[in-house]
Write a protein that holds these residues in place. Structure first.
Motif, short mmCIF file in Angstrom:
data_model
loop_
_atom_site.label_atom_id
_atom_site.label_comp_id
_atom_site.label_asym_id
_atom_site.label_seq_id
_atom_site.Cartn_x
_atom_site.Cartn_y
_atom_site.Cartn_z
N SER A 19 10.62 1.89 -11.46
CA SER A 19 11.17 1.97 -10.11
C SER A 19 10.23 1.31 -9.11
CB SER A 19 11.40 3.43 -9.74
OG SER A 19 11.88 3.55 -8.41
N MET A 20 8.92 1.54 -9.30
CA MET A 20 7.93 0.90 -8.43
C MET A 20 8.00 -0.62 -8.57
SD MET A 20 3.78 0.92 -8.70
CE MET A 20 3.91 -0.19 -10.12
N ILE A 57 11.67 5.38 -4.73
CA ILE A 57 10.89 5.31 -5.96
C ILE A 57 11.13 6.62 -6.69
CG2 ILE A 57 8.57 5.22 -6.95
CD1 ILE A 57 7.76 3.41 -4.68
N SER A 58 11.72 6.53 -7.86
CA SER A 58 12.17 7.75 -8.52
C SER A 58 12.06 7.62 -10.03
CB SER A 58 13.62 8.06 -8.13
OG SER A 58 14.46 6.96 -8.49
N GLY A 59 12.29 8.74 -10.70
CA GLY A 59 12.29 8.75 -12.16
C GLY A 59 11.90 10.12 -12.68
N TRP A 118 0.83 -1.20 0.00
CA TRP A 118 0.00 0.00 0.00
C TRP A 118 0.87 1.26 0.00
CZ3 TRP A 118 -5.06 1.10 -0.58
CH2 TRP A 118 -5.49 2.38 -0.23
N ILE A 119 1.91 1.26 0.84
CA ILE A 119 2.79 2.42 0.93
C ILE A 119 3.53 2.64 -0.39
CG2 ILE A 119 4.86 3.33 2.06
CD1 ILE A 119 3.91 1.98 4.63
N ILE A 120 3.97 1.54 -1.01
CA ILE A 120 4.65 1.66 -2.32
C ILE A 120 3.71 2.30 -3.34
CG2 ILE A 120 5.57 0.33 -4.26
CD1 ILE A 120 6.67 -1.67 -2.18
N GLY A 121 2.46 1.86 -3.35
CA GLY A 121 1.49 2.44 -4.28
C GLY A 121 1.26 3.92 -4.02
N GLU A 122 1.08 4.27 -2.75
CA GLU A 122 0.85 5.69 -2.40
C GLU A 122 2.07 6.54 -2.75
OE1 GLU A 122 -2.00 7.25 -0.59
OE2 GLU A 122 -2.76 5.55 -1.74
N THR A 123 3.26 6.01 -2.50
CA THR A 123 4.49 6.75 -2.82
C THR A 123 4.63 6.94 -4.32
OG1 THR A 123 5.56 5.80 -0.86
CG2 THR A 123 6.99 6.77 -2.53
#
Length: 264
Positions: free
Chosen positions: A201-202, A190-192, A114-119
């Motif tokens: 990145s995700m 998570i960048s780009g 969930w945090i990865i998605g929100e980020t």
């Protein structure tokens, strides 16, 4: 996947209560946020006497004047129960911890996803439409790496007399895993500069997450394998059959009993 919180009590609760019933004097607790919790995982079931204490009452008080082959066999049987209780207590605690840890892995896995998605959404929203060379980056924390360490029960300083040596035959989960790997949360970025780069990145972060999940689950599989081997090795000590000298008299008449079992 199922909600870990919905199945936690029905899976681990009975095992912790079993451990607390076998050796009630031990407070099964764990550390939360670095602080030692005072709440017993065994609940109200941990408020009685230990198996060793009960055996002491039987052999030292009730059987004080009993003699005969059946009396001797039953006394030895009671003593073996004390040893078995220590091992069964550790086994029940270990199984509860393994199940607890697996649920914690799933719980943290869902949170991390969930945090990865929100980020990812935040990074995408922050991209500059007019500049594709300016890379955006946001840190995300993977908490699943510390799932096992978070649930390991605090080992008591001492075991009741008669069970300490035997409980070591079946080691605690922490000992099996090398004092339970206490890994810190893993921080990733998570960048780009473009949508495609951010999505990649995700994806990389999700792959990393599943690597950590797999590592944690392999540790649990290792612990279960060690417990299985211990059970195979110490099966006769874990399960104490009643002595045949005593069970043979279960339906004996008074005359037969008097010849082998005296109360003077």
């Amino acid at each position: 996947m199922p909600d870990p919180d919905s199945v936690n009590a029905s899976l681990t609760g009975p095992l912790y209560r079993t451990a607390g019933t076998l050796i009630p004097s031990l407070m099964l607790t764990r550390k939360a946020g670095g602080q030692l919790s005072t709440d017993s995982l065994a609940g109200a079931d941990s408020a009685g006497e230990t198996i060793g204490q009960l055996v002491g009452h039987i052999t030292n008080i009730h059987m004080k004047y009993w003699t005969g082959d059946a009396a001797n066999a039953f006394s030895g049987y009671c003593g073996a129960l004390t040893d078995a209780a220590g091992m069964q207590h550790q086994l029940a605690t270990d199984l509860a911890e393994v199940m607890d840890a697996h649920l914690e892995i799933r719980r943290r896995q869902l949170t991390d996803i969930w945090i990865i998605g929100e980020t990812t959404i935040k990074v995408l929203d922050s991209l500059d439409h007019w500049c594709t060379n300016r890379k955006k980056s946001t840190q995300t924390v993977l908490t699943v790496v510390g799932a096992i360490a978070a649930v390991v029960v605090v080992a008591p300083e001492t075991l009741p007399v008669g069970s300490a040596v035997d409980a070591e035959a079946i080691q605690s989960l922490g000992a099996i895993l090398g004092t339970a790997p206490d890994k810190k949360d893993e921080t990733l970025s998570i960048s780009g500069a473009t949508v495609q780069a951010v999505i990649q990145s995700m994806t990389d972060t999700l792959h990393k997450l599943y690597e950590y999940v797999d590592q944690q689950e392999q540790l649990l599989a290792q612990a279960l394998g060690a417990l299985r081997n211990a059970i195979d090795t110490y099966r006769q000590m874990l399960l104490v059959p009643p002595p045949s000298e005593f069970t043979a008299l279960a339906e004996a008449d008074i005359g037969t009993t008097r010849r082998v079992f005296y109360d003077r």
